[in-house]
Design a protein around this motif. Sequence first.
Motif, short mmCIF file in Angstrom:
data_model
loop_
_atom_site.label_atom_id
_atom_site.label_comp_id
_atom_site.label_asym_id
_atom_site.label_seq_id
_atom_site.Cartn_x
_atom_site.Cartn_y
_atom_site.Cartn_z
N ALA A 77 0.83 -1.20 0.00
CA ALA A 77 0.00 0.00 0.00
C ALA A 77 0.87 1.26 0.00
O ALA A 77 0.60 2.22 -0.73
CB ALA A 77 -0.93 -0.01 1.21
N ILE A 78 1.93 1.26 0.82
CA ILE A 78 2.85 2.40 0.85
C ILE A 78 3.55 2.54 -0.51
O ILE A 78 3.70 3.64 -1.04
CB ILE A 78 3.89 2.23 1.96
CG1 ILE A 78 3.21 2.10 3.32
CG2 ILE A 78 4.86 3.42 1.98
CD1 ILE A 78 4.15 1.70 4.45
N VAL A 189 -5.03 11.35 3.03
CA VAL A 189 -4.90 9.92 2.76
C VAL A 189 -4.65 9.20 4.08
O VAL A 189 -3.93 9.70 4.95
CB VAL A 189 -3.71 9.64 1.80
CG1 VAL A 189 -3.57 8.14 1.54
CG2 VAL A 189 -3.87 10.41 0.50
N VAL A 190 -5.25 8.01 4.23
CA VAL A 190 -4.95 7.18 5.38
C VAL A 190 -4.56 5.79 4.90
O VAL A 190 -5.13 5.28 3.93
CB VAL A 190 -6.14 7.11 6.36
CG1 VAL A 190 -7.36 6.48 5.72
CG2 VAL A 190 -5.77 6.37 7.63
N MET A 191 -3.55 5.23 5.51
CA MET A 191 -3.03 3.92 5.12
C MET A 191 -3.05 2.98 6.32
O MET A 191 -2.87 3.41 7.46
CB MET A 191 -1.62 4.08 4.56
CG MET A 191 -0.86 2.78 4.35
SD MET A 191 0.14 2.41 5.80
CE MET A 191 0.50 0.67 5.51
N HIS A 192 -3.28 1.69 6.06
CA HIS A 192 -3.26 0.67 7.10
C HIS A 192 -2.49 -0.55 6.64
O HIS A 192 -2.57 -0.95 5.46
CB HIS A 192 -4.68 0.18 7.44
CG HIS A 192 -5.47 1.12 8.28
ND1 HIS A 192 -5.33 1.19 9.65
CD2 HIS A 192 -6.41 2.02 7.94
CE1 HIS A 192 -6.17 2.10 10.11
NE2 HIS A 192 -6.83 2.63 9.10
N GLY A 206 -2.13 -7.96 4.73
CA GLY A 206 -2.88 -7.07 3.84
C GLY A 206 -2.58 -5.61 4.10
O GLY A 206 -1.94 -5.25 5.09
N GLY A 207 -3.04 -4.76 3.21
CA GLY A 207 -2.87 -3.32 3.34
C GLY A 207 -4.05 -2.59 2.73
O GLY A 207 -4.84 -3.17 1.97
N ALA A 208 -4.19 -1.32 3.06
CA ALA A 208 -5.30 -0.53 2.53
C ALA A 208 -4.92 0.94 2.45
O ALA A 208 -4.15 1.44 3.27
CB ALA A 208 -6.54 -0.69 3.42
N VAL A 209 -5.49 1.62 1.46
CA VAL A 209 -5.34 3.07 1.29
C VAL A 209 -6.74 3.64 1.13
O VAL A 209 -7.52 3.18 0.28
CB VAL A 209 -4.50 3.42 0.05
CG1 VAL A 209 -4.42 4.93 -0.14
CG2 VAL A 209 -3.10 2.82 0.16
N ALA A 210 -7.09 4.64 1.96
CA ALA A 210 -8.41 5.25 1.88
C ALA A 210 -8.28 6.77 1.73
O ALA A 210 -7.39 7.38 2.32
CB ALA A 210 -9.22 4.91 3.12
#
Length: 381
Positions: A77-78, A189-192, A206-210
């Motif tokens: 994600a990064i 932006v928020v990343m997890h 896993g990863g996520a970008v919102a």
Amino acid sequence: MKFNTKAIHAGQEPEKTSGAVMPPVFHTSTYAQKSPNEHQGYDYARVGNPTRTALEKLIAGLEEADECACFGSGVAAIDAIIKTLKPGDHVLSTNDLYGGTYRLFTQVFEPYGIEFSFVDMTNLEEVQSSLKESTKLVWIETPTNPLLRVIDIEAVADLTRKKSDALTAVDNTFASPYLQQPLLLGADVVMHSTTKYLGGHSDVIGGAVASSNEEFMEKIRFQIKTSGAVPGPMDCYLILRGIKTLHLRVQRSVENAKAVVDMLTSHPDVDHVFYPGLKTHAQHETAARQMKDFGAMVSFRLKDDTIEKAKQVMSGTKIFTLAESLGGVESLISHPASMTHGSIPKEVREKVGITDSLIRLSIGVEDAEDLVEDLKQAIEL
């Protein structure tokens, strides 16, 4: 809709063909089309998958974002976020951050001409003076890993908007959306790493970008289609299932963390405890303002400030497991200098306070008394 309800229902609806309450795991690589490009919303599974869509809608709802894109890992994600930049662009980042992020920035993207600066983001004057005309991204990690510094998201985002056209991105992994929602504080932006609190059971990566920035999310979707670092449908299902109990797990972990912190701060063999919930913490007021609670990550140093004693403690626990990662139901103990931050040069680590004797804890949902006693007996070995 309140957060506890959103964790179960945000963006979710029974599956249309069967009425299944939980989204099915769609194990398919491709989808039938009536004619070229005439389909039911999906054409190829790298681009989209119904199970992944359900997860993306849920995370977007929890982060108050218009859209979310999921990836095969947090680092992926990064990676996708940095790939929206070009040579000559400048990224301003905190100087106390996850070792994998530092490695990706300095060893992968720096050689391609993207410039990175690492500063103490708790110092707003330093942030302001470090912003450049070429700054296109400000990368915040808060609370930081592993020193639990808290960066004022609203203040940094405001400074960024006033001085540049850069986007402000926040790695929200340590807090989870249950404790902190960066987009509501002005971030773009928020990343997890969904491996951690969102999945919550140490069984999936896993990863996520919102974000609600439509132009940015178009670039992220392009990265998904082009680079293909996507999660499998079973991964998405496991993270979906984990999120259903996010609020319950994090709340119990936070309660347990406070009990552990109480013991550590009063123990004669402990020199310093890093935890934003302590009133002595330098950014306690900031944490109290922008977080619902103070989290379940704790770091500490012993008065016997040697790596030998730290190793003795980490190997002496019976309930805490010596392992990398965080945010699962089980409590973990780790050594940042040689594990999560081993890729950062020693002189860089020690400059910000990541010494060889620092110990990091991820507090799980076990009984608080058991955790306190286990840690106490390990310290006193």
